[in-house]
Design an enzyme around this catalytic site. Sequence first.
Site, mmCIF file in Angstrom:
data_model
loop_
_atom_site.group_PDB
_atom_site.id
_atom_site.type_symbol
_atom_site.label_atom_id
_atom_site.label_comp_id
_atom_site.label_asym_id
_atom_site.label_seq_id
_atom_site.Cartn_x
_atom_site.Cartn_y
_atom_site.Cartn_z
ATOM 1 N N ASN A 175 71.417 46.751 42.313
ATOM 2 C CA ASN A 175 72.696 46.299 41.759
ATOM 3 C C ASN A 175 73.218 45.105 42.550
ATOM 4 O O ASN A 175 73.008 44.995 43.767
ATOM 5 C CB ASN A 175 73.721 47.432 41.666
ATOM 6 N N CYS A 221 73.963 46.090 37.058
ATOM 7 C CA CYS A 221 73.295 47.340 37.470
ATOM 8 C C CYS A 221 71.842 47.099 37.857
ATOM 9 O O CYS A 221 71.190 46.169 37.363
ATOM 10 C CB CYS A 221 73.309 48.352 36.333
ATOM 11 N N GLU A 234 69.193 48.808 37.050
ATOM 12 C CA GLU A 234 68.234 48.981 35.949
ATOM 13 C C GLU A 234 68.100 47.704 35.129
ATOM 14 O O GLU A 234 66.994 47.272 34.777
ATOM 15 C CB GLU A 234 68.675 50.108 35.013
ATOM 16 N N CYS A 242 72.962 50.645 30.533
ATOM 17 C CA CYS A 242 71.554 50.595 30.969
ATOM 18 C C CYS A 242 70.670 51.455 30.077
ATOM 19 O O CYS A 242 69.508 51.114 29.829
ATOM 20 C CB CYS A 242 71.429 51.006 32.431
HETATM 21 N N1 THU Z 1 75.294 51.046 38.987
HETATM 22 C C1 THU Z 1 73.974 50.782 38.772
HETATM 23 O O1 THU Z 1 73.382 49.929 39.420
HETATM 24 N N2 THU Z 1 73.341 51.480 37.809
HETATM 25 C C2 THU Z 1 73.926 52.429 37.010
HETATM 26 O O2 THU Z 1 73.315 52.920 36.065
HETATM 27 C C3 THU Z 1 75.282 52.884 37.322
HETATM 28 C C4 THU Z 1 76.054 52.023 38.252
HETATM 29 C C5 THU Z 1 76.005 50.266 40.010
HETATM 30 C C6 THU Z 1 77.036 49.333 39.452
HETATM 31 C C7 THU Z 1 77.972 49.174 40.639
HETATM 32 O O3 THU Z 1 77.483 48.123 41.451
HETATM 33 C C8 THU Z 1 77.847 50.483 41.401
HETATM 34 O O4 THU Z 1 76.673 51.128 40.888
HETATM 35 C C9 THU Z 1 79.027 51.419 41.234
HETATM 36 O O5 THU Z 1 79.330 51.598 39.906
#
Ligand code: THU
Length: 135
Positions: free
Chosen positions: A44, A55, A57, A92
């Site tokens: 992320n 995110c 993913e 995602c």
């Molecule tokens: N986040 C992800 O990278 N993937 C997800 O599926 C859920 C959330 C990240 C976004 C943000 O930087 C942190 O997690 C908190 O929400």
Amino acid sequence: MSDIYNKLLEEAKSASKYAYSPYSNFPVGAAVLYESDKIYTGCNVENASYGLALCAERNAVSNAIAQGEKTKIKAVAIYSPKQKMCMPCGACRQWLSEFALDNKTAKVILENKDGETLVLSLEEIFPYGFKFDED
Ligand code: THU
């Protein structure tokens, strides 16, 4: 548990170390396995304008596309050191579905509360996703 799923989870763990998450302090790593048997990773990436966070993913899938990957997704592993069973967010799930072999076949690999590798299908966690009619 197949070795490849464990490897995928390890790759997601490694990728989470590169996360840029100073605002949430919630690092996430993802590793996506394609039919080509190539693995692409992502973490992320946050921003001072909070809503612009990317995110892990979607970063991993973008990485695959940017490197010319043309085959479909067989599996994705997601990991956060801050939370067991770090499920993919709704956006995602939609992204993964776009490039999945099909939602029943594509697997989502997570680490459960006991540190074991858990395998779900994308279909289980994302039924009735948006798709244009095929005609
Ligand atoms: N986040 C992800 O990278 N993937 C997800 O599926 C859920 C959330 C990240 C976004 C943000 O930087 C942190 O997690 C908190 O929400």
